[in-house]
Scaffold this motif. Structure first.
Motif, mmCIF file in Angstrom:
data_model
loop_
_atom_site.group_PDB
_atom_site.id
_atom_site.type_symbol
_atom_site.label_atom_id
_atom_site.label_comp_id
_atom_site.label_asym_id
_atom_site.label_seq_id
_atom_site.Cartn_x
_atom_site.Cartn_y
_atom_site.Cartn_z
ATOM 1 N N VAL A 81 0.905 -1.341 -0.008
ATOM 2 C CA VAL A 81 -0.018 -0.105 -0.223
ATOM 3 C C VAL A 81 0.700 1.165 0.038
ATOM 4 O O VAL A 81 1.818 1.318 0.734
ATOM 5 C CB VAL A 81 -0.813 0.060 1.345
ATOM 6 C CG1 VAL A 81 -1.694 1.285 1.416
ATOM 7 C CG2 VAL A 81 -1.804 -1.141 1.186
ATOM 8 N N LEU A 82 0.532 2.275 -1.032
ATOM 9 C CA LEU A 82 1.279 3.539 -1.111
ATOM 10 C C LEU A 82 0.116 4.633 -0.335
ATOM 11 O O LEU A 82 -0.958 4.682 -0.804
ATOM 12 C CB LEU A 82 1.447 3.837 -2.278
ATOM 13 C CG LEU A 82 2.324 2.737 -3.115
ATOM 14 C CD1 LEU A 82 2.767 3.639 -4.155
ATOM 15 C CD2 LEU A 82 3.860 2.947 -2.355
ATOM 16 N N SER A 83 0.843 5.543 0.657
ATOM 17 C CA SER A 83 0.263 6.393 1.278
ATOM 18 C C SER A 83 0.777 7.714 1.317
ATOM 19 O O SER A 83 2.117 7.768 1.203
ATOM 20 C CB SER A 83 -0.327 6.007 2.590
ATOM 21 O OG SER A 83 -1.091 7.133 3.178
ATOM 22 N N GLN A 84 -0.045 8.993 1.079
ATOM 23 C CA GLN A 84 0.675 10.473 1.057
ATOM 24 C C GLN A 84 0.943 10.495 2.448
ATOM 25 O O GLN A 84 2.013 11.316 2.392
ATOM 26 C CB GLN A 84 -0.465 11.160 0.347
ATOM 27 C CG GLN A 84 0.136 12.619 0.271
ATOM 28 C CD GLN A 84 1.021 12.605 -1.059
ATOM 29 O OE1 GLN A 84 0.982 11.979 -2.227
ATOM 30 N NE2 GLN A 84 2.170 13.251 -0.847
ATOM 31 N N TYR A 85 0.384 10.253 3.324
ATOM 32 C CA TYR A 85 0.835 10.383 4.710
ATOM 33 C C TYR A 85 0.587 9.149 5.580
ATOM 34 O O TYR A 85 0.207 8.165 5.078
ATOM 35 C CB TYR A 85 -0.076 11.546 5.483
ATOM 36 C CG TYR A 85 -0.186 12.682 4.856
ATOM 37 C CD1 TYR A 85 0.894 13.720 4.443
ATOM 38 C CD2 TYR A 85 -1.358 12.912 3.741
ATOM 39 C CE1 TYR A 85 0.365 14.931 3.601
ATOM 40 C CE2 TYR A 85 -1.690 13.976 3.017
ATOM 41 C CZ TYR A 85 -0.718 15.080 3.055
ATOM 42 O OH TYR A 85 -1.010 16.196 2.147
ATOM 43 N N VAL A 86 1.317 9.102 6.590
ATOM 44 C CA VAL A 86 1.213 7.982 7.496
ATOM 45 C C VAL A 86 -0.110 8.038 8.218
ATOM 46 O O VAL A 86 -0.479 8.842 8.887
ATOM 47 C CB VAL A 86 2.337 8.071 8.803
ATOM 48 C CG1 VAL A 86 2.175 7.042 9.783
ATOM 49 C CG2 VAL A 86 3.879 8.091 8.136
ATOM 50 N N GLU A 87 -1.051 6.958 7.894
ATOM 51 C CA GLU A 87 -2.151 6.823 8.528
ATOM 52 C C GLU A 87 -2.013 5.636 9.647
ATOM 53 O O GLU A 87 -2.192 4.379 9.064
ATOM 54 C CB GLU A 87 -3.131 6.238 7.341
ATOM 55 C CG GLU A 87 -3.262 7.474 6.293
ATOM 56 C CD GLU A 87 -4.503 8.347 6.311
ATOM 57 O OE1 GLU A 87 -4.654 8.709 7.724
ATOM 58 O OE2 GLU A 87 -4.607 9.482 5.722
ATOM 59 N N GLU A 88 -2.062 5.791 10.679
ATOM 60 C CA GLU A 88 -1.578 4.937 11.790
ATOM 61 C C GLU A 88 -2.629 3.756 11.879
ATOM 62 O O GLU A 88 -2.432 2.647 11.866
ATOM 63 C CB GLU A 88 -1.375 5.341 13.226
ATOM 64 C CG GLU A 88 -0.318 6.234 13.428
ATOM 65 C CD GLU A 88 -0.198 7.049 14.729
ATOM 66 O OE1 GLU A 88 -1.052 6.626 15.435
ATOM 67 O OE2 GLU A 88 0.627 7.893 14.796
ATOM 68 N N ARG A 89 -3.923 4.128 11.753
ATOM 69 C CA ARG A 89 -5.256 3.142 11.803
ATOM 70 C C ARG A 89 -4.970 2.225 10.456
ATOM 71 O O ARG A 89 -5.312 1.014 10.690
ATOM 72 C CB ARG A 89 -6.341 4.062 12.050
ATOM 73 C CG ARG A 89 -7.759 2.923 11.715
ATOM 74 C CD ARG A 89 -8.741 3.904 11.958
ATOM 75 N NE ARG A 89 -9.226 4.563 11.027
ATOM 76 C CZ ARG A 89 -9.801 4.328 9.763
ATOM 77 N NH1 ARG A 89 -10.354 3.179 9.384
ATOM 78 N NH2 ARG A 89 -9.981 5.281 8.763
ATOM 79 N N TYR A 90 -4.771 2.922 9.443
ATOM 80 C CA TYR A 90 -4.756 2.291 8.263
ATOM 81 C C TYR A 90 -3.509 1.158 8.408
ATOM 82 O O TYR A 90 -3.727 -0.051 7.777
ATOM 83 C CB TYR A 90 -4.326 2.970 6.939
ATOM 84 C CG TYR A 90 -5.743 3.776 6.478
ATOM 85 C CD1 TYR A 90 -6.742 3.768 7.382
ATOM 86 C CD2 TYR A 90 -5.435 4.984 5.829
ATOM 87 C CE1 TYR A 90 -8.029 4.453 7.082
ATOM 88 C CE2 TYR A 90 -6.643 5.489 5.396
ATOM 89 C CZ TYR A 90 -7.804 5.442 5.956
ATOM 90 O OH TYR A 90 -8.920 6.421 5.868
ATOM 91 N N ALA A 91 -2.459 1.461 8.704
ATOM 92 C CA ALA A 91 -1.461 0.553 8.794
ATOM 93 C C ALA A 91 -1.406 -0.594 9.706
ATOM 94 O O ALA A 91 -1.176 -1.767 9.328
ATOM 95 C CB ALA A 91 -0.015 1.336 9.356
ATOM 96 N N THR A 92 -2.024 -0.054 11.026
ATOM 97 C CA THR A 92 -2.595 -1.171 11.851
ATOM 98 C C THR A 92 -3.425 -2.272 11.171
ATOM 99 O O THR A 92 -3.260 -3.641 11.334
ATOM 100 C CB THR A 92 -3.159 -0.600 13.126
ATOM 101 O OG1 THR A 92 -2.121 0.396 13.914
ATOM 102 C CG2 THR A 92 -3.748 -1.631 14.115
#
Length: 216
Positions: A81-92
């Motif tokens: 997954v690529l993300s513009q910003y760190v999305e902690e919930r998404y990473a978890t």
């Protein structure tokens, strides 16, 4: 390596496609929304998918949701997954309780071509590729009294490299230490985290999950 790309930005989608083709990968589909992504995966069964978190129609978390479906429905297919910003919930949510064949990188990493290609290849092979900034923010959120606090500074460097998905050889190169020293540090980490040798290679996954604070 057979790849499906899901990215709504034409420039980034084409850029990633050309980078992967130049690296010898076969890009079997390059789509711009989650629905097309799932159809392509079902039809073509790639080795790995490179997926933007936010895609049409709402540009919220369609890409992530599709990635979670792929992880559940086709566990043998890697998902980066690529993300513009760190999305902690998404990473978890993405990592869950299984670190095999998964990656979460900031889009800025695409510009670091060799590192990006290596990450895609690693995830396709069933490994892990987690952005150092993602790790940093997950840790900042999840600090609490637990065995992680007993790790030495060097052991923390080693387990951070493990969380990025690096092999023992990769850790040795990164930290400029010998392979034997890496093995010694990892053995100590397992011991401090109470991970029994009977767990085999699974101990590495458990250690990373505890370090990131994403396991149940």
């Amino acid at each position: 390596m057979r790849v499906v790309i899901a990215e709504d930005s034409v420039l980034l989608r084409e850029g990633v496609r050309h980078l992967l083709i130049d690296a010898g990968a076969e890009v079997i589909a390059a789509v711009d929304d989650a629905e097309q992504l799932l159809r392509a995966v079902d039809h073509d069964q790639p080795d790995v998918c490179v997926v933007d978190v936010r895609m049409p129609p709402t540009f919220l978390d369609e890409g992530l949701r599709a990635a979670l479906v792929i992880r559940q429905r086709w566990p043998e297919i890697g998902v980066l997954v690529l993300s513009q910003y760190v999305e902690e919930r998404y990473a978890t949510e993405l990592i869950g309780d299984r670190t095999e064949g998964v990656g979460y990188l900031l889009k800025d990493r695409v510009a670091e071509v060799e590192e990006f290609i290596e990450s895609v290849q690693r995830v396709a092979a069933g490994g892990t590729a987690i952005d150092p900034e993602v790790i940093k923010q997950l840790l900042a959120r999840s600090r609490r009294a637990d065995p992680i606090a007993t790790l030495s500074p060097r052991e923390r460097e080693v387990i951070a490299a493990m969380a990025e998905g690096r092999s023992n050889a990769g850790i040795a190169e990164l930290l400029v230490i010998g392979p034997a020293a890496v093995e010694k540090h990892i053995s100590s980490i397992f011991s401090k985290l109470g991970l029994n040798p009977a767990g085999g290679e699974h101990r590495r996954v458990l250690a990373v999950l505890r370090y990131l604070g994403v396991s149940g």
